[in-house]
Design a protein around this motif. Structure first.
Motif, PDB file in Angstrom:
ATOM      1  N   LEU A  34       0.847  -1.189   0.000  1.00 35.02           N
ATOM      2  CA  LEU A  34       0.000   0.000   0.000  1.00 35.02           C
ATOM      3  C   LEU A  34       0.885   1.242   0.000  1.00 35.02           C
ATOM      4  CD1 LEU A  34      -2.739  -1.062   2.579  1.00 35.02           C
ATOM      5  CD2 LEU A  34      -2.742  -1.315   0.081  1.00 35.02           C
ATOM      6  N   HIS A  35       0.777   2.034  -1.062  1.00 35.08           N
ATOM      7  CA  HIS A  35       1.651   3.193  -1.222  1.00 35.08           C
ATOM      8  C   HIS A  35       1.207   4.363  -0.359  1.00 35.08           C
ATOM      9  CE1 HIS A  35      -1.274   5.483  -3.600  1.00 35.08           C
ATOM     10  NE2 HIS A  35      -1.509   4.397  -4.331  1.00 35.08           N
ATOM     11  N   GLY A  36       2.127   5.321  -0.201  1.00 34.30           N
ATOM     12  CA  GLY A  36       1.856   6.509   0.579  1.00 34.30           C
ATOM     13  C   GLY A  36       1.298   7.645  -0.254  1.00 34.30           C
ATOM     14  N   ILE A  37       1.117   8.786   0.373  1.00 37.07           N
ATOM     15  CA  ILE A  37       0.499   9.938  -0.274  1.00 37.07           C
ATOM     16  C   ILE A  37       1.353  10.418  -1.451  1.00 37.07           C
ATOM     17  CG2 ILE A  37       1.608  11.580   1.304  1.00 37.07           C
ATOM     18  CD1 ILE A  37      -0.998  13.240   1.151  1.00 37.07           C
ATOM     19  N   GLY A  38       0.691  10.678  -2.567  1.00 37.01           N
ATOM     20  CA  GLY A  38       1.349  11.196  -3.753  1.00 37.01           C
ATOM     21  C   GLY A  38       2.013  10.157  -4.617  1.00 37.01           C
ATOM     22  N   LEU A  39       2.184   8.943  -4.120  1.00 36.22           N
ATOM     23  CA  LEU A  39       2.934   7.920  -4.832  1.00 36.22           C
ATOM     24  C   LEU A  39       1.995   6.946  -5.534  1.00 36.22           C
ATOM     25  CD1 LEU A  39       5.704   7.409  -2.132  1.00 36.22           C
ATOM     26  CD2 LEU A  39       5.835   8.766  -4.233  1.00 36.22           C
ATOM     27  N   SER A  40       2.572   5.878  -6.101  1.00 40.89           N
ATOM     28  CA  SER A  40       1.782   4.885  -6.826  1.00 40.89           C
ATOM     29  C   SER A  40       2.438   3.524  -6.664  1.00 40.89           C
ATOM     30  CB  SER A  40       1.706   5.248  -8.317  1.00 40.89           C
ATOM     31  OG  SER A  40       2.965   5.009  -8.945  1.00 40.89           O
ATOM     32  N   HIS A  41       1.839   2.513  -7.291  1.00 34.48           N
ATOM     33  CA  HIS A  41       2.409   1.161  -7.183  1.00 34.48           C
ATOM     34  C   HIS A  41       3.807   1.100  -7.797  1.00 34.48           C
ATOM     35  CE1 HIS A  41       1.672   0.591 -11.485  1.00 34.48           C
ATOM     36  NE2 HIS A  41       2.350  -0.536 -11.398  1.00 34.48           N
ATOM     37  N   ARG A  42       4.105   1.987  -8.757  1.00 32.72           N
ATOM     38  CA  ARG A  42       5.412   1.978  -9.414  1.00 32.72           C
ATOM     39  C   ARG A  42       6.549   2.160  -8.421  1.00 32.72           C
ATOM     40  NH1 ARG A  42       6.766   5.929 -11.612  1.00 32.72           N
ATOM     41  NH2 ARG A  42       8.237   5.192 -13.174  1.00 32.72           N
ATOM     42  N   PHE A  43       6.313   2.962  -7.403  1.00 31.78           N
ATOM     43  CA  PHE A  43       7.353   3.288  -6.445  1.00 31.78           C
ATOM     44  C   PHE A  43       7.789   2.059  -5.651  1.00 31.78           C
ATOM     45  CE2 PHE A  43       9.129   5.511  -2.695  1.00 31.78           C
ATOM     46  CZ  PHE A  43       9.945   6.438  -3.342  1.00 31.78           C
ATOM     47  N   TYR A  44       6.943   1.034  -5.635  1.00 35.52           N
ATOM     48  CA  TYR A  44       7.224  -0.168  -4.843  1.00 35.52           C
ATOM     49  C   TYR A  44       7.507  -1.382  -5.711  1.00 35.52           C
ATOM     50  CZ  TYR A  44       5.494   3.145  -1.588  1.00 35.52           C
ATOM     51  OH  TYR A  44       5.335   4.311  -0.882  1.00 35.52           O
ATOM     52  N   GLY A  45       7.764  -1.136  -7.008  1.00 31.17           N
ATOM     53  CA  GLY A  45       8.034  -2.234  -7.912  1.00 31.17           C
ATOM     54  C   GLY A  45       9.262  -3.032  -7.527  1.00 31.17           C
ATOM     55  N   ARG A  46      10.319  -2.344  -7.087  1.00 34.15           N
ATOM     56  CA  ARG A  46      11.549  -3.042  -6.709  1.00 34.15           C
ATOM     57  C   ARG A  46      11.320  -3.923  -5.478  1.00 34.15           C
ATOM     58  NH1 ARG A  46      16.234   1.031  -5.926  1.00 34.15           N
ATOM     59  NH2 ARG A  46      17.544  -0.783  -6.405  1.00 34.15           N
ATOM     60  N   LEU A  47      10.593  -3.418  -4.507  1.00 40.17           N
ATOM     61  CA  LEU A  47      10.272  -4.229  -3.324  1.00 40.17           C
ATOM     62  C   LEU A  47       9.362  -5.384  -3.708  1.00 40.17           C
ATOM     63  CD1 LEU A  47      10.292  -4.792  -0.297  1.00 40.17           C
ATOM     64  CD2 LEU A  47       8.420  -3.135  -0.050  1.00 40.17           C
ATOM     65  N   GLY A  48       8.397  -5.120  -4.586  1.00 41.33           N
ATOM     66  CA  GLY A  48       7.491  -6.179  -5.022  1.00 41.33           C
ATOM     67  C   GLY A  48       8.224  -7.324  -5.691  1.00 41.33           C
ATOM     68  N   ARG A  49       9.174  -6.988  -6.553  1.00 39.90           N
ATOM     69  CA  ARG A  49       9.936  -8.035  -7.230  1.00 39.90           C
ATOM     70  C   ARG A  49      10.783  -8.835  -6.247  1.00 39.90           C
ATOM     71  NH1 ARG A  49       9.959  -3.851 -10.999  1.00 39.90           N
ATOM     72  NH2 ARG A  49      11.986  -3.026 -10.320  1.00 39.90           N
ATOM     73  N   ALA A  50      11.337  -8.166  -5.247  1.00 38.36           N
ATOM     74  CA  ALA A  50      12.120  -8.877  -4.235  1.00 38.36           C
ATOM     75  C   ALA A  50      11.234  -9.822  -3.422  1.00 38.36           C
ATOM     76  CB  ALA A  50      12.815  -7.869  -3.318  1.00 38.36           C
ATOM     77  N   LEU A  51      10.045  -9.362  -3.046  1.00 31.94           N
ATOM     78  CA  LEU A  51       9.140 -10.197  -2.258  1.00 31.94           C
ATOM     79  C   LEU A  51       8.539 -11.332  -3.071  1.00 31.94           C
ATOM     80  CD1 LEU A  51       7.276  -7.441  -0.211  1.00 31.94           C
ATOM     81  CD2 LEU A  51       8.839  -9.167   0.710  1.00 31.94           C
ATOM     82  N   SER A  52       8.434 -11.158  -4.385  1.00 28.83           N
ATOM     83  CA  SER A  52       7.799 -12.185  -5.225  1.00 28.83           C
ATOM     84  C   SER A  52       8.602 -13.475  -5.251  1.00 28.83           C
ATOM     85  CB  SER A  52       7.594 -11.669  -6.653  1.00 28.83           C
ATOM     86  OG  SER A  52       8.832 -11.528  -7.327  1.00 28.83           O
ATOM     87  N   ARG A  53       9.841 -13.436  -4.798  1.00 32.74           N
ATOM     88  CA  ARG A  53      10.615 -14.672  -4.692  1.00 32.74           C
ATOM     89  C   ARG A  53      10.130 -15.523  -3.532  1.00 32.74           C
ATOM     90  NH1 ARG A  53      14.906 -10.919  -5.801  1.00 32.74           N
ATOM     91  NH2 ARG A  53      15.639 -10.992  -3.637  1.00 32.74           N
ATOM     92  N   THR A  54       9.317 -14.924  -2.654  1.00 36.94           N
ATOM     93  CA  THR A  54       8.781 -15.643  -1.483  1.00 36.94           C
ATOM     94  C   THR A  54       7.297 -15.949  -1.625  1.00 36.94           C
ATOM     95  OG1 THR A  54      10.408 -14.561  -0.065  1.00 36.94           O
ATOM     96  CG2 THR A  54       8.484 -15.517   1.024  1.00 36.94           C
ATOM     97  N   GLY A  55       6.550 -15.066  -2.272  1.00 37.03           N
ATOM     98  CA  GLY A  55       5.114 -15.262  -2.437  1.00 37.03           C
ATOM     99  C   GLY A  55       4.559 -14.270  -3.431  1.00 37.03           C
ATOM    100  N   PRO A  56       3.312 -14.459  -3.856  1.00 38.65           N
ATOM    101  CA  PRO A  56       2.695 -13.519  -4.800  1.00 38.65           C
ATOM    102  C   PRO A  56       2.531 -12.141  -4.166  1.00 38.65           C
ATOM    103  CG  PRO A  56       1.080 -15.090  -3.983  1.00 38.65           C
ATOM    104  CD  PRO A  56       2.414 -15.566  -3.493  1.00 38.65           C
ATOM    105  N   VAL A  57       2.551 -11.116  -5.027  1.00 37.85           N
ATOM    106  CA  VAL A  57       2.479  -9.731  -4.560  1.00 37.85           C
ATOM    107  C   VAL A  57       1.309  -9.033  -5.246  1.00 37.85           C
ATOM    108  CG1 VAL A  57       3.678  -7.508  -4.474  1.00 37.85           C
ATOM    109  CG2 VAL A  57       4.965  -9.634  -4.149  1.00 37.85           C
ATOM    110  N   VAL A  58       0.558  -8.292  -4.468  1.00 37.63           N
ATOM    111  CA  VAL A  58      -0.549  -7.475  -4.976  1.00 37.63           C
ATOM    112  C   VAL A  58      -0.276  -6.032  -4.573  1.00 37.63           C
ATOM    113  CG1 VAL A  58      -3.037  -7.047  -4.934  1.00 37.63           C
ATOM    114  CG2 VAL A  58      -2.178  -9.387  -4.688  1.00 37.63           C
TER     115      VAL A  58
END
Length: 251
Positions: A34-58
């Motif tokens: 869940l992103h913060g104010i002013g931001l979007s899902h793009r800002f967390y793409g790097r974290l999402g890809r890192a976590l996807s090695r452990t489980g699915p990411v939404v």
């Protein structure tokens, strides 16, 4: 990968994105960002890809952020949490590890306390708003102190999202952020709670983060070194490792 879902036409628009996991096994946790104010899902793409090695990411683009339409009215933290809950129910994710950064930490807190059946673990990264500095002026000053010292790549990504959001909607939702009493609502969170704070974060200060963790029955604090407020973008591997370790320890 976007997989659907704007809300019905009469509801504020929310866009849903999914990253499939490379992990094997049926017990892999699902992570929700869940992103913060002013931001979007793009800002967390790097974290999402890192976590996807452990489980699915939404992840989501919440109303008025990223490419979504401005809803034409102020949305409260409770409104955002309800929209996320509806999307998770539609996706049939089961209980998720919810990860909220900055104002997203408020969305995560509200989701966990109001829809506890949807959440197994709560991760708050750089949570706001510090009850000792609960004014927009104080928040703006802390943001101005942080931004120039973030890595250039992180500064550029944040600026892109801020420009797309626009000042009017940013300020509208800043009032909702200010008015949400995180320190009062977090006492209702029953799930295991991890508060992640960047070592040099001037927005989510150490005393505030420890105070939030102590308000729950199962809260803990971790401080990744050499990080500031935007740790999920600047040091995604360190954040992902802390999240994985916490989830494994609280199965």
């Amino acid at each position: 990968m976007r997989t659907g879902g704007t809300a019905p036409e009469s509801s504020p628009e929310i866009r849903t994105y999914r990253i499939p996991t490379t992990a094997t096994g049926e017990d892999a946790p699902t992570f929700v960002l869940l992103h913060g104010i002013g931001l979007s899902h793009r800002f967390y793409g790097r974290l999402g890809r890192a976590l996807s090695r452990t489980g699915p990411v939404v992840s989501f683009d919440l109303p008025g952020f990223g490419p979504t339409r401005h809803p034409g009215r102020r949305l409260s933290v409770e409104d955002h949490a309800a929209l996320v809950a509806a999307q998770l129910t539609r996706l049939s994710t089961g209980p998720v590890v919810v990860i909220g950064h900055s104002m997203g930490a408020q969305f995560a807190t509200e989701l966990a306390r109001t829809y506890p059946h949807l959440v197994s673990h709560v991760i708050l990264i750089g949570p706001v708003v510090d009850a000792a500095h609960r004014t927009l002026r104080a928040q703006a000053w802390a943001l101005l102190r942080d931004a120039p010292l973030e890595p250039p790549r992180t500064q550029t990504a944040a600026l892109f999202d801020y420009v797309r959001c626009g000042i009017p909607w940013f300020l509208t939702e800043a009032f909702a952020m200010r008015d949400y009493p995180t320190h009062e609502r977090i006492v209702d969170v029953s799930q295991p709670l991890l508060v992640l704070r960047g070592e040099h974060d001037p927005i989510a200060k150490a005393a505030w983060c420890h105070h939030l963790a102590q308000l729950t029955s199962a809260g803990t604090v971790e401080t990744p070194p050499r990080t500031r407020h935007n740790a999920p973008h600047a040091r995604p591997e360190a954040v992902a490792e802390a999240v994985r370790r916490f989830v494994q320890e609280h199965v």
